[in-house]
Design an enzyme around this catalytic site. Structure first.
Site, mmCIF file in Angstrom:
data_model
loop_
_atom_site.group_PDB
_atom_site.id
_atom_site.type_symbol
_atom_site.label_atom_id
_atom_site.label_comp_id
_atom_site.label_asym_id
_atom_site.label_seq_id
_atom_site.Cartn_x
_atom_site.Cartn_y
_atom_site.Cartn_z
ATOM 1 N N HIS A 149 -34.736 9.071 -27.517
ATOM 2 C CA HIS A 149 -33.979 9.234 -26.282
ATOM 3 C C HIS A 149 -34.722 10.162 -25.334
ATOM 4 O O HIS A 149 -35.730 10.766 -25.702
ATOM 5 C CB HIS A 149 -32.581 9.796 -26.566
ATOM 6 N N LYS A 153 -31.333 14.772 -23.951
ATOM 7 C CA LYS A 153 -30.305 14.503 -24.961
ATOM 8 C C LYS A 153 -30.395 15.560 -26.054
ATOM 9 O O LYS A 153 -31.457 15.792 -26.628
ATOM 10 C CB LYS A 153 -30.472 13.111 -25.559
#
Length: 246
Positions: A149, A153
């Site tokens: 990600h 995140k």
């Protein structure tokens, strides 16, 4: 044929997912957003024809068929209670909910149709089923889940990785996890099964965040009119929509 639009309440309308839901729903004739609910008092009461409400005013929202909730754990209880009170469906992607809130979901499923998911991508819903089937068929193989990600995140492993891991466990595997945070990656999940001399890789890559909003709208349409119960996104893919009754 019933041509009456599905009435939606969008809870968490000021967030990134809420804004995507409002934008995508506005382009569809089969959907009508009757209320957009935000944490704070809205600057405008009506935006693009959609009435806006503060979370404290949730009880005053007009009638709706399904609520779509992408908010925060502290806002989850009121919208669940309102859906139960009105007999409306609930589609929720709110993460970080407590064990008590999960128990409340189980109890609510006795009276309303609902779906909670960490990821509303339709591709991930199919991947979830494939992972469970592969784990059951490949007993004794190593199972590794690698998720990637964007750098902002914070949770790791991702909620989607854990959901895929639960599917692997359901099939009998014991998954291991690895997390990468780099650049602006929207989301990639690789589930790898490794045996002697061979390896099976199941991968999903998201390139646009709108897929999650589209999946939530799909779930709302499919959930409407169903019997009370707790559904998975993959359940809604597998089963046809209920017949029109209007």
């Amino acid at each position: 044929m019933n041509t009456v639009p599905l009435r939606l309440l969008i809870h968490g309308a000021s967030g990134r997912m809420g804004q995507a839901l409002l934008r995508l729903a506005a382009a569809r004739s089969d959907l009508q957003v009757v209320a957009a609910v935000t944490g704070r008092a809205p600057a405008q009461r009506v935006v693009d024809g959609v009435p806006h409400f503060a979370s404290a005013e949730l009880g005053g929202a007009p009638p709706f068929d399904v609520a779509i909730d992408f908010s925060l754990p502290e806002g989850f209880d009121p919208v669940l209670a309102l859906c139960v009170e009105r007999g409306a469906g609930l589609v929720s992607g709110t993460t970080g909910i407590s064990q008590g809130q999960r128990q409340a979901l189980i109890q609510a499923a006795d009276s309303i149709a609902l779906v909670w998911a960490s990821n509303f991508s339709l591709g991930v819903a199919v991947l979830d089923e494939l992972v469970e089937r592969a784990a059951a068929a490949l007993a004794g193989w190593d199972c590794d889940i690698v998720e990637s990600h964007h750098v902002h995140k914070q949770d790791a492993p991702s909620g989607t990785a854990l959901t895929l891991g639960a599917a692997a466990q359901q099939g009998g595997a014991q998954p291991r996890y690895a997390s990468l945070r780099a650049g602006d990656i929207v989301g990639e999940h690789l589930v790898q099964f490794t045996g002697l001399g061979e390896r099976l890789e199941l991968t999903h890559r998201a390139t646009n965040r709108d897929i999650f909003a589209r999946g939530a709208l799909f779930a709302a349409v499919q959930l409407n009119g169903r019997a009370p119960g707790s559904y998975r996104v993959r359940d809604l893919l597998a089963a046809p929509a209920p017949p029109d009754v209007g």
